[in-house]
Design an enzyme around this catalytic site. Structure first.
Site, mmCIF file in Angstrom:
data_model
loop_
_atom_site.group_PDB
_atom_site.id
_atom_site.type_symbol
_atom_site.label_atom_id
_atom_site.label_comp_id
_atom_site.label_asym_id
_atom_site.label_seq_id
_atom_site.Cartn_x
_atom_site.Cartn_y
_atom_site.Cartn_z
ATOM 1 N N HIS A 137 -15.007 -5.960 -2.053
ATOM 2 C CA HIS A 137 -15.182 -7.334 -2.504
ATOM 3 C C HIS A 137 -16.394 -8.021 -1.887
ATOM 4 C CE1 HIS A 137 -11.124 -6.296 -3.580
ATOM 5 N NE2 HIS A 137 -10.820 -6.181 -2.303
ATOM 6 N N ASN A 190 -12.525 4.604 -1.928
ATOM 7 C CA ASN A 190 -11.698 3.418 -1.724
ATOM 8 C C ASN A 190 -12.388 2.667 -0.601
ATOM 9 O OD1 ASN A 190 -9.884 1.435 -1.044
ATOM 10 N ND2 ASN A 190 -8.084 2.755 -1.209
ATOM 11 N N HIS A 196 -8.171 2.181 -5.857
ATOM 12 C CA HIS A 196 -7.454 1.228 -5.004
ATOM 13 C C HIS A 196 -5.967 1.484 -5.155
ATOM 14 C CE1 HIS A 196 -11.061 -0.991 -4.144
ATOM 15 N NE2 HIS A 196 -11.371 -0.888 -5.418
ATOM 16 N N LEU A 197 -5.266 1.456 -4.052
ATOM 17 C CA LEU A 197 -3.819 1.673 -4.071
ATOM 18 C C LEU A 197 -3.110 0.548 -4.806
ATOM 19 C CD1 LEU A 197 -3.592 2.808 -0.370
ATOM 20 C CD2 LEU A 197 -3.256 4.275 -2.365
ATOM 21 N N SER A 198 -3.534 -0.684 -4.540
ATOM 22 C CA SER A 198 -2.914 -1.844 -5.184
ATOM 23 C C SER A 198 -3.758 -2.270 -6.385
ATOM 24 C CB SER A 198 -2.790 -3.009 -4.194
ATOM 25 O OG SER A 198 -4.078 -3.482 -3.822
ATOM 26 N N ARG A 224 -9.809 -10.999 -3.807
ATOM 27 C CA ARG A 224 -9.713 -9.538 -3.932
ATOM 28 C C ARG A 224 -9.848 -9.061 -5.383
ATOM 29 N NH1 ARG A 224 -7.666 -7.130 0.803
ATOM 30 N NH2 ARG A 224 -6.665 -8.615 2.211
ATOM 31 N N TYR A 237 0.792 -1.229 0.000
ATOM 32 C CA TYR A 237 0.000 0.000 0.000
ATOM 33 C C TYR A 237 0.825 1.280 0.000
ATOM 34 C CZ TYR A 237 -3.626 -3.351 1.147
ATOM 35 O OH TYR A 237 -4.482 -4.421 1.126
ATOM 36 N N ASP A 281 -25.472 -0.832 -3.048
ATOM 37 C CA ASP A 281 -26.865 -0.394 -3.031
ATOM 38 C C ASP A 281 -26.998 1.046 -2.540
ATOM 39 O OD1 ASP A 281 -27.666 -2.855 -3.996
ATOM 40 O OD2 ASP A 281 -28.480 -3.561 -2.079
#
Length: 152
Positions: A79, A73, A99-101, A110, A22, A86
């Protein structure tokens, strides 16, 4: 224009949590940089972080009619949380997922996003810069939509 930046579980631990995955920037570092970018774009930010799924949903409900869009994020809720998805569709707040990764290069559990199909787009794998790219992309998408509606 007002943009919300919503951060989910464990993002408060950035800088110390798995820096190889991260990075070393803290959430405060990322948000401070994003405030500068927002200023240059002429937009205001509302920021929030929670480790609780229900609190994230409540924040989205509170932002309905207040923010023009959200950079999100959702952390691990990406996931698993149909409820968060919703909340986005129920409030009709346009959003970009960051997302950082690179979630598509991570563990199998993931690799799927519950949010992606409802989003304007997703940016992943670019580290902290992804937030800036997400903000710029969201602002541009909202501007184009306004222009289209105005000339429509």
């Amino acid at each position: 224009m007002i943009i919300g930046v919503l951060n989910g579980p464990n993002l408060n631990l950035l800088g110390t949590r798995e820096p190889a995955v991260y990075g070393t920037a803290t959430l405060a570092d990322i948000m401070a940089h994003l405030e500068g970018v927002a200023g240059a774009l002429g937009v205001q930010l509302r920021t929030a972080q929670s480790n609780s799924e229900g609190a994230l949903i409540d924040i989205l409900h509170d932002w309905r009619g207040v923010v023009d869009g959200v950079v999100v994020n959702a952390g691990a809720y990406t996931h698993t949380s149909l409820a968060l998805r919703d909340a986005f569709t129920a409030t009709a707040i346009p959003f970009i997922e960051v997302h950082l990764s690179n979630i598509h290069a991570r563990e199998p559990e993931r690799r799927h996003s519950m949010l992606a199909s409802a989003s304007i787009g997703m940016i992943c794998g670019l580290g902290a810069d992804g937030y800036e790219f997400g903000l710029r992309g969201l602002v541009r998408a909202l501007e184009l939509k306004r222009q289209s509606t105005a000339t429509g």
